[in-house]
Design a protein around this motif. Structure first.
Motif, PDB file in Angstrom:
ATOM      1  N   MET A   1     -33.348  19.161  10.372  1.00 22.93           N
ATOM      2  CA  MET A   1     -33.503  17.696  10.372  1.00 22.93           C
ATOM      3  C   MET A   1     -32.372  17.070  11.179  1.00 22.93           C
ATOM      4  O   MET A   1     -31.242  17.536  11.104  1.00 22.93           O
ATOM      5  CB  MET A   1     -33.469  17.193   8.923  1.00 22.93           C
ATOM      6  CG  MET A   1     -34.050  15.816   8.773  1.00 22.93           C
ATOM      7  SD  MET A   1     -33.897  15.090   7.111  1.00 22.93           S
ATOM      8  CE  MET A   1     -33.869  16.454   5.976  1.00 22.93           C
ATOM      9  N   SER A   2     -32.687  16.025  11.943  1.00 18.76           N
ATOM     10  CA  SER A   2     -31.643  15.403  12.751  1.00 18.76           C
ATOM     11  C   SER A   2     -30.658  14.669  11.848  1.00 18.76           C
ATOM     12  O   SER A   2     -30.963  14.315  10.715  1.00 18.76           O
ATOM     13  CB  SER A   2     -32.255  14.419  13.743  1.00 18.76           C
ATOM     14  OG  SER A   2     -32.768  13.301  13.053  1.00 18.76           O
ATOM     15  N   ILE A   9     -32.574   8.775   5.227  1.00 18.01           N
ATOM     16  CA  ILE A   9     -33.201   9.019   3.909  1.00 18.01           C
ATOM     17  C   ILE A   9     -32.178   9.275   2.799  1.00 18.01           C
ATOM     18  O   ILE A   9     -32.544   9.391   1.634  1.00 18.01           O
ATOM     19  CB  ILE A   9     -34.191  10.213   3.941  1.00 18.01           C
ATOM     20  CG1 ILE A   9     -33.477  11.507   4.313  1.00 18.01           C
ATOM     21  CG2 ILE A   9     -35.351   9.947   4.870  1.00 18.01           C
ATOM     22  CD1 ILE A   9     -34.362  12.740   4.120  1.00 18.01           C
ATOM     23  N   LYS A  10     -30.896   9.349   3.174  1.00 19.95           N
ATOM     24  CA  LYS A  10     -29.856   9.655   2.177  1.00 19.95           C
ATOM     25  C   LYS A  10     -29.930   8.680   0.987  1.00 19.95           C
ATOM     26  O   LYS A  10     -29.885   7.468   1.172  1.00 19.95           O
ATOM     27  CB  LYS A  10     -28.502   9.531   2.875  1.00 19.95           C
ATOM     28  CG  LYS A  10     -27.306   9.808   2.013  1.00 19.95           C
ATOM     29  CD  LYS A  10     -26.044   9.729   2.862  1.00 19.95           C
ATOM     30  CE  LYS A  10     -24.870   9.466   1.968  1.00 19.95           C
ATOM     31  NZ  LYS A  10     -23.602   9.571   2.663  1.00 19.95           N
ATOM     32  N   VAL A  58     -40.328  15.377   3.972  1.00 22.44           N
ATOM     33  CA  VAL A  58     -39.377  14.605   3.162  1.00 22.44           C
ATOM     34  C   VAL A  58     -39.579  13.097   3.317  1.00 22.44           C
ATOM     35  O   VAL A  58     -38.855  12.312   2.722  1.00 22.44           O
ATOM     36  CB  VAL A  58     -37.908  14.972   3.508  1.00 22.44           C
ATOM     37  CG1 VAL A  58     -37.591  16.390   3.069  1.00 22.44           C
ATOM     38  CG2 VAL A  58     -37.618  14.794   4.982  1.00 22.44           C
ATOM     39  N   ARG A  59     -40.570  12.710   4.128  1.00 21.74           N
ATOM     40  CA  ARG A  59     -40.820  11.274   4.326  1.00 21.74           C
ATOM     41  C   ARG A  59     -41.504  10.745   3.067  1.00 21.74           C
ATOM     42  O   ARG A  59     -42.607  11.184   2.751  1.00 21.74           O
ATOM     43  CB  ARG A  59     -41.724  11.099   5.545  1.00 21.74           C
ATOM     44  CG  ARG A  59     -41.703   9.702   6.145  1.00 21.74           C
ATOM     45  CD  ARG A  59     -42.766   9.569   7.232  1.00 21.74           C
ATOM     46  NE  ARG A  59     -42.550  10.468   8.364  1.00 21.74           N
ATOM     47  CZ  ARG A  59     -43.543  11.019   9.069  1.00 21.74           C
ATOM     48  NH1 ARG A  59     -44.800  10.785   8.766  1.00 21.74           N
ATOM     49  NH2 ARG A  59     -43.262  11.801  10.090  1.00 21.74           N
ATOM     50  N   PRO A 192     -34.284   4.691  -3.932  1.00 18.01           N
ATOM     51  CA  PRO A 192     -34.725   5.253  -5.220  1.00 18.01           C
ATOM     52  C   PRO A 192     -35.343   6.629  -5.003  1.00 18.01           C
ATOM     53  O   PRO A 192     -36.020   6.861  -4.004  1.00 18.01           O
ATOM     54  CB  PRO A 192     -35.767   4.250  -5.722  1.00 18.01           C
ATOM     55  CG  PRO A 192     -36.167   3.447  -4.526  1.00 18.01           C
ATOM     56  CD  PRO A 192     -35.038   3.502  -3.549  1.00 18.01           C
ATOM     57  N   THR A 193     -35.087   7.524  -5.926  1.00 20.03           N
ATOM     58  CA  THR A 193     -35.574   8.894  -5.735  1.00 20.03           C
ATOM     59  C   THR A 193     -36.737   9.217  -6.673  1.00 20.03           C
ATOM     60  O   THR A 193     -37.156  10.364  -6.758  1.00 20.03           O
ATOM     61  CB  THR A 193     -34.439   9.915  -5.964  1.00 20.03           C
ATOM     62  OG1 THR A 193     -33.766   9.563  -7.169  1.00 20.03           O
ATOM     63  CG2 THR A 193     -33.460   9.911  -4.807  1.00 20.03           C
ATOM     64  N   ASP A 194     -37.263   8.201  -7.377  1.00 17.90           N
ATOM     65  CA  ASP A 194     -38.378   8.494  -8.280  1.00 17.90           C
ATOM     66  C   ASP A 194     -39.615   8.917  -7.494  1.00 17.90           C
ATOM     67  O   ASP A 194     -39.841   8.472  -6.384  1.00 17.90           O
ATOM     68  CB  ASP A 194     -38.693   7.313  -9.203  1.00 17.90           C
ATOM     69  CG  ASP A 194     -38.534   5.974  -8.494  1.00 17.90           C
ATOM     70  OD1 ASP A 194     -37.616   5.885  -7.663  1.00 17.90           O
ATOM     71  OD2 ASP A 194     -39.335   5.053  -8.736  1.00 17.90           O
TER      72      ASP A 194
END
Ligand SMILES: Cc1ncc(C[n+]2csc(CCOP(=O)(O)OP(=O)(O)O)c2C)c(N)n1
Lengths: 577, 199
Positions: A1-2, A9-10, A58-59, A192-194
């Motif tokens: 990943m770049s 996305i962090k 991961v999008r 948010p990571t939900d």
């Protein structure tokens, strides 16, 4: 990943340099956008680039390049009434294509929330007009936010998404070119990571979603009620702010104030930095609906108020009407000349407006003398090796020799440049997909001047099909040349329906055949003699004829090749470590 | 510090994007508040490409006003001429890579391509410092931007931005596989006695 993708996305907050268009993607992720759609067009393509930079695995949202802006808006709408926060983004004129659907949006309970991002282009940096989409907020009864910097674009997207989710109504975020492409350091928040909830929540009981004849009135009434509630909210919104200290010293006994928004607000600050006199600035971040009480308080605290806006007289008219209704005594000043209704309002042009209005505070400056040197112009051109260029070369020669009075109709894309020297092919231009319809009109009862229309492949799918059906059905006597380069070149090589990058190829000859087109020829644009022969026959053919002149976009071809080589080299370097 | 305005330009495909990325990163590393904006839009090669970069706590908008660039960095002679005449401020600095991309009007004989002497004269009239960069035997013409950055490293024209800031930024921006060759070009130009001449 770049590196870029990792940062965007962090989940944790971070601070860094970011272009407006890229910052929007961070805002989408922080807001929990689940569906994003677009059709490419400057100044917005880098939003899609940033989304595409995130590997699909991961999008956390679904993204697609839709066939055109109308479809893109409808896909985003469908997702929203199914409970998903959605966004659609496109350039200024894209809204014209999407408008038929956009006009119903205010009557729809968009339960997931929906942000419509517009890339307006004051200065016509990359567009066929300078249309001011602030009018459309009024016409469609939807709130509009107007950031003036990348940081504001980021923050206002989040605010727009939150508002939209709260009132179940789509919200416009109107960017302009130099907000999209500007870069500055921005403090980002948390993603948010939900897990996304993909449960389809559509329920007609949330609507009704069925505006037709008399049933539109309750829906329209509800839209007005929502707008009235937003109007109340914007009175105290921190996005409408006083930028310069309110209550400055009067200039020559007069208290001066400026009402403005977007980039012009920042141009105003540049001008204020250059004078000692105080002028108060009320900057509107939300420009529809307007905070009437706030505006009146500001106006009443001043003797003269200048409205500083870019392009059309939107704020000027509405604020003047407001002032009239409230018998305001302050003078409302505004632009006086047509020239001032065009182009970007840069700090130097704003200075001229200010000094025209208040010469005591902003002394007039001598115009910059024009340079004495002659500097050769440099216009954009078709690239070396471009297939369009080869096709235009051949077609120009054929027409000059055999059909000198032919009429050639241009469409939008890299091939629009065919109108320039040395080809001068395609001399009428309006918008995407117009060429075949306009060509049909030119061909009516015209036996003496052959009509040749051009169209690109992305445009063929985007807006070309209805006019092709029309020409096929009525057998209009014109020749359509499809310049197929297997990409949406002009806007930065986005995929097309026919190039296989998004799904199974939808091939142009098959589409034409299905649409009943009797004369279809296809030839590599480099084969100039064959192309000429096909065109000769197409022109002789009594009725609608299509010639596909195909050749891959060489710029894309070479870039892809370089990228492959670079990746290989990188891999080799890695392997040798 | 007063605001400092940098205008970068060249012809599509010359690597203005990398140049502007290195510049903005170097200026950030030097502690400047920065605002910038690049041209995006037309994908074709051959058009004018520009990038604006403004430094200072009182900068509110990203574009450099005509006649107010303290520093112009150009990657091609005609574009250097255009920016020198239209964008540079009197007394500013113009650093340019001296290569020639003739536009169609020149090729069709409808306009003149500027000579070096014309640039020098136009610069003198405006009391500009004109720095010409030209390196024989670049490993790749796409390193012309790196050569210009190297020259800048030796000039100290941007307040607070040192050669080390530029070199560090270059290292950050250039892909590892191409870094060594780029650093060689950069360092050759950074020496005051290097291959390029200055005017
Ligand atoms: C309604 C609308 N949407 C988007 C654009 C931006 N735009 C300009 S040219 C172009 C695409 C051209 O692609 P294609 O038809 O394949 O021609 P090419 O540039 O590849 O020659 C687009 C999307 C526009 N001008 N109008």
């Amino acid at each position: 990943m770049s590196n870029f993708a990792e940062m965007i996305i962090k989940p944790q907050p971070w601070t860094g340099l970011m272009m407006g268009n890229h910052a929007l993607v961070r805002a989408m992720l922080e807001s929990g956008v689940r569906v994003a759609t677009t059709y490419p067009g400057s100044p917005t393509p880098e939003i899609a680039d940033a989304l595409m930079a995130i590997p699909a695995e991961v999008r956390p949202l679904y993204f697609e390049y839709s066939t055109n802006e109308k479809v893109a808006l409808e896909v985003a709408f469908g997702a929203s009434i199914n409970g998903h926060l959605s966004t659609v983004f496109f350039k200024s004129v894209g809204l014209n294509v999407a408008l038929d659907s956009a006009m119903q949006l205010s009557m729809m309970e968009t339960i997931g929330g929906m942000v419509v991002v517009l890339g307006d282009d004051p200065g016509a940096n990359s567009s066929q007009n300078e249309q001011d989409n602030r009018h459309i907020a009024r016409m469609s009864y939807l709130p509009m936010f107007e950031p003036g910097t990348p940081d504001e674009a980021y923050r206002m997207f989040k605010a727009a998404a939150a508002l939209s989710q709260r009132i179940n109504m789509p919200v416009f975020l109107r960017l302009t070119t130099h907000v999209c492409h500007a870069r500055e350091v921005i403090q980002f928040g948390t993603v948010p990571t939900d897990e996304p909830n993909w449960l389809p929540a559509y329920d007609p009981a949330n609507g009704p979603y069925w505006p037709i004849t008399q049933s539109i009135y309750p829906l329209k009434r509800r839209a007005f009620a929502k707008l009235a509630a937003v109007a109340k909210e914007v009175e105290t919104s921190p996005l409408n702010e006083i930028l310069a200290p309110n209550g400055s010293e009067p200039v020559n006994g007069k208290r001066l104030g400026v009402i403005t928004s977007g980039i012009p607000a920042f141009a105003m600050l540049e001008c204020l930095d250059q004078i000692d006199a105080g002028v108060d600035v009320l900057k509107l971040g939300i420009t529809y609906p307007l905070p009437e009480r706030r505006l009146l308080d500001f106006i009443n605290a001043h003797d003269e108020v200048l409205i500083v806006e870019e392009l059309d007289r939107v704020l000027e008219g509405e604020i003047k009407a407001l002032a009239f209704d409230h018998k305001v005594t302050a003078a409302i000043r505004m632009r006086t000349e047509t020239e001032q209704l065009m182009r970007e309002l840069t700090p130097d042009r704003l200075w001229d407006l200010l000094s025209q209005t208040w010469p005591d505070a902003f002394p007039a400056r001598a115009a910059r003398p024009a340079a004495e040197e002659d500097v050769a112009p440099r216009l954009p051109q078709m690239c070396p090796g471009c297939g369009h260029r080869s096709a235009f070369h051949a077609i120009r020669d054929l027409l000059a020799d055999e059909f000198p009075n032919a009429i050639t109709v241009a469409d939008i894309g890299c091939h629009s440049l065919g109108a320039m020297e040395p080809y001068e092919m395609g001399t009428v231009l309006m918008c995407m997909g117009h060429s075949n319809g306009t060509g049909a009109g030119l061909a009516i009862n015209n036996d003496t001047r052959p009509v040749i229309s051009f169209i690109g492949d992305s445009t063929f799918y985007h807006a070309g099909l209805p006019a092709i059906i029309n020409a096929s059905l009525h057998n209009h006597n014109l020749t359509l040349v499809v310049l197929e380069n297997y990409t949406t070149a002009m806007t930065g090589h986005q995929p097309t329906a026919g190039n296989g990058e998004m799904g199974d190829k939808i091939l142009i000859p098959a589409v034409l055949e299905a649409l009943g087109v009797k004369f279809v020829r296809s030839v590599d644009a480099y084969r100039q003699d064959e192309l000429k022969q096909h065109l000769r026959e197409a022109i002789a053919h009594p009725g609608f004829a299509v010639v596909i002149a195909k050749h891959p976009c060489m710029l894309k071809f070479l870039r892809d090749k370089q990228r492959r080589l670079a990746n290989k080299k990188e891999a080799d370097v890695g392997a040798n470590k | 510090m007063a605001n400092f305005n940098i205008y970068m330009c060249g012809v599509g495909g010359q690597g203005i994007g990398v140049l502007s990325e290195v510049m903005i990163q170097a200026c950030l590393a030097a502690g400047h508040p920065v605002k910038g904006v690049d041209t995006h839009g037309l994908a074709q090669r051959g058009g004018i490409v520009s990038s604006h970069l403004r430094l200072g706590a009182n900068v509110h908008t990203p574009r450099v006003t005509a006649g107010e660039a303290d520093l112009v960095i150009a990657l091609e002679r005609l574009e250097a001429f255009r920016a020198l005449v239209n964008v540079a401020r009197t007394g500013g600095t113009v650093v340019f890579y001296d290569t020639e991309f003739q536009p169609i009007h020149v090729r069709m004989g409808k306009a003149e391509y500027p000579s070096l002497a014309e640039l020098e004269q136009a610069a003198k009239k405006r009391q500009l410092r004109l720095e010409r960069v030209s390196a024989d035997a670049l490993p790749d013409p796409r390193m012309q931007n790196t050569a210009v950055l190297g020259r800048l490293a030796g000039l100290n024209v941007i307040p607070g931005v040192t050669g080390a800031h530029l070199e560090q930024a270059l290292t950050q921006v250039i892909k590892p596989a191409q870094l060594e060759a780029n650093l060689a070009v950069f360092n050759a130009q950074a020496q005051p006695t290097a291959a390029g001449e200055s005017n």
